[in-house]
Design an enzyme around this catalytic site. Sequence first.
Site, PDB file in Angstrom:
ATOM      1  CG  HIS A  75      -2.024  -0.667   1.284  1.00  0.00           C
ATOM      2  ND1 HIS A  75      -3.211  -0.884   1.730  1.00  0.00           N
ATOM      3  CD2 HIS A  75      -2.345  -1.799   0.110  1.00  0.00           C
ATOM      4  CE1 HIS A  75      -4.167  -1.788   1.735  1.00  0.00           C
ATOM      5  NE2 HIS A  75      -3.414  -2.412   0.718  1.00  0.00           N
ATOM      6  CE1 TYR A 204      -5.002   3.814   9.038  1.00  0.00           C
ATOM      7  CE2 TYR A 204      -5.409   4.067  11.097  1.00  0.00           C
ATOM      8  CZ  TYR A 204      -4.848   3.192  10.330  1.00  0.00           C
ATOM      9  OH  TYR A 204      -3.865   2.352  10.452  1.00  0.00           O
ATOM     10  N   PRO A 296      -3.749   0.124  18.901  1.00  0.00           N
ATOM     11  CG  PRO A 296      -5.552  -1.091  18.512  1.00  0.00           C
ATOM     12  CD  PRO A 296      -4.942  -0.416  19.490  1.00  0.00           C
ATOM     13  CE  LYS A 300       3.882   3.114  13.628  1.00  0.00           C
ATOM     14  NZ  LYS A 300       4.205   2.655  12.279  1.00  0.00           N
ATOM     15  CE1 TYR A 387      -0.679   3.774  10.012  1.00  0.00           C
ATOM     16  CE2 TYR A 387      -0.119   3.042   7.644  1.00  0.00           C
ATOM     17  CZ  TYR A 387      -1.007   2.887   8.854  1.00  0.00           C
ATOM     18  OH  TYR A 387      -2.074   1.925   8.613  1.00  0.00           O
TER      19      TYR A 387
HETATM   20  C1  LIG Z   1      -6.732  -8.949  20.822  1.00  0.00           C
HETATM   21  C2  LIG Z   1      -5.659  -8.190  20.262  1.00  0.00           C
HETATM   22  C3  LIG Z   1      -5.811  -7.577  19.086  1.00  0.00           C
HETATM   23  C4  LIG Z   1      -4.746  -6.842  18.451  1.00  0.00           C
HETATM   24  N1  LIG Z   1      -5.081  -6.005  17.133  1.00  0.00           N
HETATM   25  C5  LIG Z   1      -3.960  -5.470  16.699  1.00  0.00           C
HETATM   26  C6  LIG Z   1      -4.275  -4.730  15.497  1.00  0.00           C
HETATM   27  O1  LIG Z   1      -5.395  -4.740  14.925  1.00  0.00           O
HETATM   28  N2  LIG Z   1      -3.265  -4.334  14.957  1.00  0.00           N
HETATM   29  C7  LIG Z   1      -1.926  -3.940  15.705  1.00  0.00           C
HETATM   30  O2  LIG Z   1      -1.079  -3.284  15.172  1.00  0.00           O
HETATM   31  N3  LIG Z   1      -1.647  -4.560  16.710  1.00  0.00           N
HETATM   32  C8  LIG Z   1      -2.595  -5.420  17.372  1.00  0.00           C
HETATM   33  N4  LIG Z   1      -2.418  -6.034  18.281  1.00  0.00           N
HETATM   34  C9  LIG Z   1      -1.235  -6.193  18.694  1.00  0.00           C
HETATM   35  C10 LIG Z   1      -0.316  -7.099  18.293  1.00  0.00           C
HETATM   36  O3  LIG Z   1      -0.995  -8.299  17.870  1.00  0.00           O
HETATM   37  C11 LIG Z   1       0.984  -7.457  19.163  1.00  0.00           C
HETATM   38  O4  LIG Z   1       1.666  -6.247  19.283  1.00  0.00           O
HETATM   39  C12 LIG Z   1       1.691  -8.683  18.829  1.00  0.00           C
HETATM   40  O5  LIG Z   1       1.149  -9.739  18.844  1.00  0.00           O
HETATM   41  C13 LIG Z   1       2.878  -8.655  19.869  1.00  0.00           C
HETATM   42  O6  LIG Z   1       3.737 -10.022  19.567  1.00  0.00           O
HETATM   43  P1  LIG Z   1       4.446 -10.616  20.747  1.00  0.00           P
HETATM   44  O7  LIG Z   1       5.237 -11.952  20.164  1.00  0.00           O
HETATM   45  O8  LIG Z   1       5.231  -9.606  21.661  1.00  0.00           O
HETATM   46  O9  LIG Z   1       3.270 -11.356  21.557  1.00  0.00           O
HETATM   47  P2  LIG Z   1       2.228 -12.342  21.169  1.00  0.00           P
HETATM   48  O10 LIG Z   1       1.597 -12.191  19.917  1.00  0.00           O
HETATM   49  O11 LIG Z   1       0.951 -11.904  22.488  1.00  0.00           O
HETATM   50  O12 LIG Z   1       2.673 -13.828  21.794  1.00  0.00           O
HETATM   51  C14 LIG Z   1       2.943 -13.933  23.152  1.00  0.00           C
HETATM   52  C15 LIG Z   1       2.704 -15.389  23.090  1.00  0.00           C
HETATM   53  O13 LIG Z   1       3.170 -16.005  24.481  1.00  0.00           O
HETATM   54  C16 LIG Z   1       2.226 -16.950  24.884  1.00  0.00           C
HETATM   55  N5  LIG Z   1       2.144 -16.891  26.311  1.00  0.00           N
HETATM   56  C17 LIG Z   1       1.799 -16.146  27.176  1.00  0.00           C
HETATM   57  N6  LIG Z   1       2.071 -16.977  28.578  1.00  0.00           N
HETATM   58  C18 LIG Z   1       2.835 -17.958  28.404  1.00  0.00           C
HETATM   59  C19 LIG Z   1       3.337 -18.950  29.148  1.00  0.00           C
HETATM   60  N7  LIG Z   1       3.260 -18.872  30.570  1.00  0.00           N
HETATM   61  N8  LIG Z   1       3.989 -19.994  28.816  1.00  0.00           N
HETATM   62  C20 LIG Z   1       4.153 -20.231  27.387  1.00  0.00           C
HETATM   63  N9  LIG Z   1       3.665 -19.221  26.343  1.00  0.00           N
HETATM   64  C21 LIG Z   1       2.745 -18.335  27.118  1.00  0.00           C
HETATM   65  C22 LIG Z   1       0.994 -16.571  24.299  1.00  0.00           C
HETATM   66  O14 LIG Z   1      -0.045 -17.733  24.005  1.00  0.00           O
HETATM   67  C23 LIG Z   1       1.268 -16.070  22.833  1.00  0.00           C
HETATM   68  O15 LIG Z   1       1.418 -16.927  22.066  1.00  0.00           O
HETATM   69  C24 LIG Z   1      -3.264  -6.938  18.907  1.00  0.00           C
HETATM   70  C25 LIG Z   1      -3.164  -7.558  20.307  1.00  0.00           C
HETATM   71  C26 LIG Z   1      -4.236  -8.233  20.791  1.00  0.00           C
HETATM   72  C27 LIG Z   1      -3.926  -8.834  22.316  1.00  0.00           C
END
Ligand SMILES: Cc1cc2nc3c(=O)[nH]c(=O)nc-3n(C[C@H](O)[C@H](O)[C@H](O)COP(=O)(O)OP(=O)(O)OC[C@H]3O[C@@H](n4cnc5c(N)ncnc54)[C@H](O)[C@@H]3O)c2cc1C
Length: 393
Positions: A75, A204, A296, A300, A387
Site C-alpha cells: 500500500h 481511518y 492499535p 505498531k 506510519y
Molecule cells: C486482541 C488483540 C488484538 C490486536 N490487534 C492489533 C491490531 O489490529 N493491529 C496492531 O497493530 N496490533 C494489534 N495487536 C497487537 C499485536 O498483535 C501485538 O503487538 C503482537 O502480537 C506482539 O507480539 P508478541 O510476540 O510480543 O506477543 P504475542 O503475540 O501476544 O505472543 C505471546 C505468546 O506467548 C504465549 N504465552 C503467554 N504466556 C505464556 C506462558 N506462561 N507459557 C508459554 N507461553 C505463553 C501466548 O500464548 C502467545 O502466543 C493486538 C493485540 C491483541 C492482544
Amino acid sequence: MESVRTQVVIIGAGPAGLLLGHLLEREGVDSVIVETRSREYVEQRVRAGVIEYGIANFLEESGVGSRMRAEGLVHHGIEIRLDGVSHRVALSELYDGHAITVYGQQEVVKDLIAARIASGAPLYFDATVTSVDAQTTDEPSVVVSSNDGDRVISGGYVVGCDGSHGVASASVPSGVLRRYERLYPFSWLGILAEAPPATEELIYCRHPRGFALYSMRSPTLSRLYLGVNPDESLNEWSDERIWEELTVRLATKQVVTISQGAIIERGITPMRSVVVAPMRFGRLLLAGDAAHIVPPTGAKGMNLALADVRLLAPALVASLRDHDERLLDAYSDECLRRVWRAEEFSTYMTQMLHPHPSAEFENGVQTARLRQVIESEDTARALARNYVNLSSL
Ligand SMILES: Cc1cc2nc3c(=O)[nH]c(=O)nc-3n(C[C@H](O)[C@H](O)[C@H](O)COP(=O)(O)OP(=O)(O)OC[C@H]3O[C@@H](n4cnc5c(N)ncnc54)[C@H](O)[C@@H]3O)c2cc1C
C-alpha cells in the site's frame, strides 16, 4: 522432574518469540520455544496486519519473507475520512517511495512456525511456563507444565516473549521494573469478514458517532473496526448492527463504500498503552508485548515486537559466543527509545481519530489536528514517516 538445557529459553510463540528463535538458529545458537497454546490456535489468531517498510525488508533478509512478498498487499497511501469527505495521505510520495505491506500477523506466525519446524529446533506447543527463576542462580530456568508432566528448562538466558499478561515480567521481584500505563476511554470492536475489500487502501475515519477503520487482510478478507465504549460487550452487537454502524460511519457524501460478508471472527480490545522498564533483569530479558503495549491506531504492536528481537538476537549471540556483553547492556535503552516514540505516535493517532461523545473542546482540537494532516504537507510527511517506518528510524 525431567530437566533440559539449552542456550536460550524463549517463552511464547508469537511474532517476537518465533522470530527470535529463527534468528538465533541461523547463527547456530540453540533455543527452546515454549508456547502455552496449540499450533492451530496461534496460527489462526487474528491480530495485527500492517508491516512497516523496514520490518518487511528485515523479514525478507532473514529468510522468512517470501510468502509475505508474494501474497502481501503493498500500500502506497492511506485515506483519512473526516466529516464524510475522503483525503488521501500519499505515504510513498511523502516518504522516499517507501510503502507498507498488509499481511496478517497470523500469516507471519505461520511462516515462522514453518521455518522453525523445518529447522528441527524445539518448539513445544500446549506447554505452559508456570514459573521463572532468574534470581537465585547464574543459570536461569523455567518450569514447564504440559500433558507429559512437568520439566525444568535452563539456559544462559531466558527471554519473555509471552505477551502482555506473561509470567516473565511477573517473576521479577517487585520494585525492580517500573510500569507506565494509560487506559483510553475507547475500545475497538474488530471483525474479520469474508468480503472482498471495497477499497484499495486503509481508511481511518473520524465520524461524530465514533471512530471506524476499514482494512483488509487479503483480496477476499476484510478487517473492519469500530470505536466503542470500553464497557460494551459483543452481545450488544449483532451482525446487523455492526454492518449498519460501519455503513453510517464510513459513508462519504458521494458513495457508501462497504462490502459485506460472513463475519468469521470478532472481538473487543481495550485501548491501552503500557511500557515496562527496564526490559532486562539480569539474565531475563523481555521483548514485544511482554514489555510494551500500544493502542492499535498507529499499527505498531507487531512491528515493535519484531524490532525488539532484531536487536536482541545479535546481542545474545555476542554474549553467548564471544562473551561480549555490550549489545545486551544497551538493549533495554535502545528499545525503549523506539518504544516511547511509538507510544507518542500511537497516542497522537488515537487521540486525533476518536471523537469524545461530550467533550466539545477536545473535538475542536481533534478536528484541527486532522485538518493539519490534510492541509499541511509537513505534517502529512511526519505522519507518513512514522506510519511507514517508525520501528527502523
Ligand atoms: C486482541 C488483540 C488484538 C490486536 N490487534 C492489533 C491490531 O489490529 N493491529 C496492531 O497493530 N496490533 C494489534 N495487536 C497487537 C499485536 O498483535 C501485538 O503487538 C503482537 O502480537 C506482539 O507480539 P508478541 O510476540 O510480543 O506477543 P504475542 O503475540 O501476544 O505472543 C505471546 C505468546 O506467548 C504465549 N504465552 C503467554 N504466556 C505464556 C506462558 N506462561 N507459557 C508459554 N507461553 C505463553 C501466548 O500464548 C502467545 O502466543 C493486538 C493485540 C491483541 C492482544
